[in-house]
Design an enzyme around this catalytic site. Structure first.
Site, PDB file in Angstrom:
ATOM      1  N   GLY A 214     -65.527 -16.160 -20.493  1.00 43.00           N
ATOM      2  CA  GLY A 214     -65.410 -16.216 -21.927  1.00 43.00           C
ATOM      3  C   GLY A 214     -65.884 -17.735 -22.505  1.00 43.00           C
ATOM      4  N   GLU A 256     -80.109 -18.561 -31.197  1.00 42.22           N
ATOM      5  CA  GLU A 256     -80.352 -17.462 -31.790  1.00 42.22           C
ATOM      6  C   GLU A 256     -79.097 -16.647 -32.386  1.00 42.22           C
ATOM      7  OE1 GLU A 256     -83.459 -16.540 -32.338  1.00 42.22           O
ATOM      8  OE2 GLU A 256     -84.790 -17.201 -30.862  1.00 42.22           O
ATOM      9  N   CYS A 290     -78.352  -8.346 -34.959  1.00 42.71           N
ATOM     10  CA  CYS A 290     -78.619  -9.384 -35.615  1.00 42.71           C
ATOM     11  C   CYS A 290     -79.456  -9.288 -36.846  1.00 42.71           C
ATOM     12  CB  CYS A 290     -79.003 -10.720 -34.641  1.00 42.71           C
ATOM     13  SG  CYS A 290     -80.458 -10.109 -33.867  1.00 42.71           S
TER      14      CYS A 290
HETATM   15  P1  NAD Z   1     -70.083 -14.509 -30.110  1.00 37.65           P
HETATM   16  O1  NAD Z   1     -70.784 -15.770 -30.813  1.00 37.65           O
HETATM   17  O2  NAD Z   1     -68.572 -14.695 -30.331  1.00 37.65           O
HETATM   18  O3  NAD Z   1     -70.329 -14.492 -28.623  1.00 37.65           O
HETATM   19  C1  NAD Z   1     -71.782 -14.756 -27.991  1.00 37.65           C
HETATM   20  C2  NAD Z   1     -71.447 -15.177 -26.503  1.00 37.65           C
HETATM   21  O4  NAD Z   1     -70.943 -16.433 -26.997  1.00 37.65           O
HETATM   22  C3  NAD Z   1     -70.585 -14.513 -25.781  1.00 37.65           C
HETATM   23  O5  NAD Z   1     -70.998 -14.678 -24.450  1.00 37.65           O
HETATM   24  C4  NAD Z   1     -69.298 -15.310 -25.829  1.00 37.65           C
HETATM   25  O6  NAD Z   1     -68.504 -15.270 -24.786  1.00 37.65           O
HETATM   26  C5  NAD Z   1     -69.883 -16.704 -25.928  1.00 37.65           C
HETATM   27  N1  NAD Z   1     -69.074 -17.739 -26.649  1.00 37.65           N
HETATM   28  C6  NAD Z   1     -68.070 -17.429 -27.848  1.00 37.65           C
HETATM   29  N2  NAD Z   1     -67.812 -18.747 -27.991  1.00 37.65           N
HETATM   30  C7  NAD Z   1     -68.259 -19.716 -27.293  1.00 37.65           C
HETATM   31  C8  NAD Z   1     -68.131 -21.048 -27.322  1.00 37.65           C
HETATM   32  N3  NAD Z   1     -67.319 -21.677 -28.130  1.00 37.65           N
HETATM   33  N4  NAD Z   1     -68.913 -21.691 -26.391  1.00 37.65           N
HETATM   34  C9  NAD Z   1     -69.869 -21.193 -25.492  1.00 37.65           C
HETATM   35  N5  NAD Z   1     -70.042 -19.729 -25.702  1.00 37.65           N
HETATM   36  C10 NAD Z   1     -69.134 -19.191 -26.436  1.00 37.65           C
HETATM   37  O7  NAD Z   1     -70.892 -13.545 -30.689  1.00 37.65           O
HETATM   38  P2  NAD Z   1     -70.461 -12.141 -30.938  1.00 37.65           P
HETATM   39  O8  NAD Z   1     -69.785 -11.896 -32.235  1.00 37.65           O
HETATM   40  O9  NAD Z   1     -70.155 -11.537 -29.636  1.00 37.65           O
HETATM   41  O10 NAD Z   1     -72.110 -11.351 -31.109  1.00 37.65           O
HETATM   42  C11 NAD Z   1     -72.365 -11.126 -32.297  1.00 37.65           C
HETATM   43  C12 NAD Z   1     -73.322 -11.997 -33.149  1.00 37.65           C
HETATM   44  O11 NAD Z   1     -74.447 -12.399 -32.338  1.00 37.65           O
HETATM   45  C13 NAD Z   1     -73.661 -11.905 -34.387  1.00 37.65           C
HETATM   46  O12 NAD Z   1     -73.422 -12.954 -35.374  1.00 37.65           O
HETATM   47  C14 NAD Z   1     -74.966 -11.594 -34.356  1.00 37.65           C
HETATM   48  O13 NAD Z   1     -75.914 -11.623 -35.446  1.00 37.65           O
HETATM   49  C15 NAD Z   1     -75.508 -12.672 -33.235  1.00 37.65           C
HETATM   50  N6  NAD Z   1     -76.808 -12.035 -32.793  1.00 37.65           N
HETATM   51  C16 NAD Z   1     -78.146 -12.715 -32.736  1.00 37.65           C
HETATM   52  C17 NAD Z   1     -79.139 -12.469 -31.917  1.00 37.65           C
HETATM   53  C18 NAD Z   1     -80.360 -13.321 -32.515  1.00 37.65           C
HETATM   54  O14 NAD Z   1     -81.409 -13.083 -31.789  1.00 37.65           O
HETATM   55  N7  NAD Z   1     -80.451 -14.006 -33.356  1.00 37.65           N
HETATM   56  C19 NAD Z   1     -79.027 -11.305 -31.405  1.00 37.65           C
HETATM   57  C20 NAD Z   1     -77.807 -10.411 -31.000  1.00 37.65           C
HETATM   58  C21 NAD Z   1     -76.598 -10.917 -31.901  1.00 37.65           C
END
Ligand code: NAD
Length: 489
Positions: A214, A256, A290
């Site tokens: 997490g 990203e 995204c």
């Molecule tokens: P999220 O930020 O909740 O989680 C993404 C990852 O980060 C997971 O592995 C999660 O465990 C980890 N994480 C969460 N909080 C963290 C913290 N405080 N410190 C370190 N790691 C942490 O994202 P999500 O909601 O699961 O995914 C969807 C989001 O991702 C959307 O906003 C989407 O637009 C974005 N996204 C961006 C791209 C891009 O290339 N720009 C591609 C796909 C998804």
């Protein structure tokens, strides 16, 4: 898929384990759920911050040996990894479909892209890695690209294979070793598929560590002294925290992040084609991309016809278990995400939007939804929904379209549809965006293109093609003389 005993993807390989110096039992286990049914698919190890320290130390110790391996051997590992994906496509498709709720063609897109990314990585190891600089006579002066060391990669649940391997493969190709943290909802597609592929392709042990975990595990990566760079893909809010923490620890960080992508349809567009683009952009993978088309800006002359076509599509697209191979949309990833999507739809209606289709759900299956009359200030206008919601905004002039398109903190992808390419380009040039598609919707990526966004969609980093050198290496200035000179001191 508990009990799956196919040799390559045997669940016993990872049951309760981390890929930390090879497969090792973790201190805690994590059930992986299938969103379409709620069933437990498999069990993996759940990493802790202490595991990060151990994985990063091992990766750091392995890095010099990996970077020094002859380039032909390194290239062969990437080519073999690509061949393994082609050989194991059927099994991997099943995992992606069932773990992420993808329809099979979306899983196919992920696997096809992964093969392309691995071929790009194989080619990267024989590309020139520097520049010969002008210098005083008798001295060679050059700039060469050197790896950072250990790259920590944090990836999300939605396109987990692509979003992990697009960083893992070039980071390795540039001579780094990697600690990968997939989202705990998708540890197989976002992590253990790659562990198995690279293990069988002959990547030396410790060059890739995979730690499902997490936010605490991601945070430990941002602070770990053995990790030199963080490559993060995920939400803007988490990414901002990652950037802050990694910055505090003086790491290179590439972010990203989210998007609220505009599709602008001009008054001269073919409305049927435009509706097809809009539906694909808004509904593919249930809008959990995204680059999803988050706002459809349609000229007032065509908005009624566009809405009619979108409603017809939304009403007819089948939603259900993607493993049946009979649906266009699968489930959302979790009840939390579904409730958020539903709240945005309901709040937007309360704020004055018209619900023209959808807006209901069964378990995690959210109906393709059409909202019309969306205006600034409504949640559907302002927020990334990450669900299958087509939000239609009407405008009356190109200036108004530009003004509405620019009312966002994000800047990932923009599509403009018009019978005139010149008109579409002129309009698009007034809107900052990382990705621009003239006469197409907003969702597209290829292994060799520099992919990324502006504003709240990222911090200027890009993945793919030439950008991989910028992200996963740093410059070193080298001078070479035959003998040391004598100085005045
Ligand atoms: P999220 O930020 O909740 O989680 C993404 C990852 O980060 C997971 O592995 C999660 O465990 C980890 N994480 C969460 N909080 C963290 C913290 N405080 N410190 C370190 N790691 C942490 O994202 P999500 O909601 O699961 O995914 C969807 C989001 O991702 C959307 O906003 C989407 O637009 C974005 N996204 C961006 C791209 C891009 O290339 N720009 C591609 C796909 C998804």
């Amino acid at each position: 898929m508990a009990g799956n005993d196919a040799a390559f993807l045997n669940t016993n390989t990872w049951d309760g384990k981390l890929f930390l110096g090879g497969w090792n039992t973790a201190s805690a286990a994590l059930d992986v759920l299938e969103p379409a049914t709620g069933a437990v698919l498999t069990r993996v190890g759940m990493a802790t911050p202490a595991d990060v320290a151990e994985a990063a130390k091992r990766a750091r110790a392995a890095q010099a040996g990996w970077a020094a391996m002859p380039y032909e051997q390194r290239a062969a590992i990437f080519r073999k990894a690509a061949a393994i994906i082609e050989r194991e496509t059927a099994g991997m498709t099943q995992w992606i479909v069932r773990e992420t709720g993808s329809i099979p063609p979306k899983a196919g897109v992920e696997l096809h892209a992964a093969v392309g990314i691995l071929h790009e990585a194989a080619a990267m190891v024989t590309q020139p890695g520097g520049l010969l600089l002008p210098s005083d006579g008798g001295r060679i002066s050059l700039a060469r690209r050197v790896p950072h060391g250990v790259v920590g990669i944090i990836s999300p649940f939605n396109f987990p294979l692509i979003l992990s391997i697009r960083a893992v493969a070039p980071a390795l190709a540039a001579g780094n070793t990697v600690v990968l943290k997939p989202d705990p909802q998708t540890p197989i597609a976002g992590g253990y598929l790659m562990a198995r592929i690279f293990e069988e392709a002959g990547l030396p042990v410790d060059c890739l560590q995979v730690l499902p975990g997490g936010a605490d595990v991601g945070q430990a990566m941002c602070a770990d002294p053995s990790i030199a760079m963080i490559s993060f893909t995920g939400s803007t809010s988490a990414g901002s925290g990652v950037g802050e923490l990694a910055g505090k620890h003086l790491k290179k960080v590439t972010l990203e992040l989210g998007g609220k992508n505009r599709l602008i349809i001009l008054d001269d567009a073919d409305v049927e084609l435009a509706a097809s683009c809009a539906a694909w952009g808004a509904y593919l993978h249930q809008g959990q991309i995204c680059m999803t088309t988050g706002l459809i800006l349609a000229h007032e002359k065509i908005v009624a016809r566009l809405t009619e076509l979108m409603v017809a599509k939304a009403t007819h697209l089948p939603v259900g278990d993607p493993a049946s191979q009979k649906v266009a949309l699968g489930p959302l990833i979790s009840a939390r995400q579904r409730d958020r999507v539903h709240a945005i739809v309901q709040d937007s209606v309360k704020q004055g939007a018209h619900l023209a289709a959808g807006g209901t759900y069964d378990r995690l299956f959210y109906k393709p939804t059409v909202l019309t009359g969306v205006t600034p200030g409504m949640r559907a206008f302002e927020e990334e929904v990450f669900g299958p919601v087509a939000s239609i905004v009407s405008y009356s002039s190109e200036d108004e379209a530009v003004e509405l398109a620019n009312r966002t903190i994000y800047g990932l992808s923009l599509g403009v549809i018009s019978a005139s390419v010149g008109r579409a380009m002129a309009l698009a040039n007034r809107i900052p965006t990382g990705l621009l598609h003239i006469n197409a919707q907003t969702v597209a990526d290829e292994p060799h293109v520099p992919f990324g966004g502006r504003g709240a969609s990222g911090n200027g980093g890009r993945h793919g093609g030439p950008a991989n050198w910028e992200e996963f290496t740093q410059w070193q200035w080298v001078t070479i003389k035959d003998t040391a000179p004598r100085y005045p001191f």
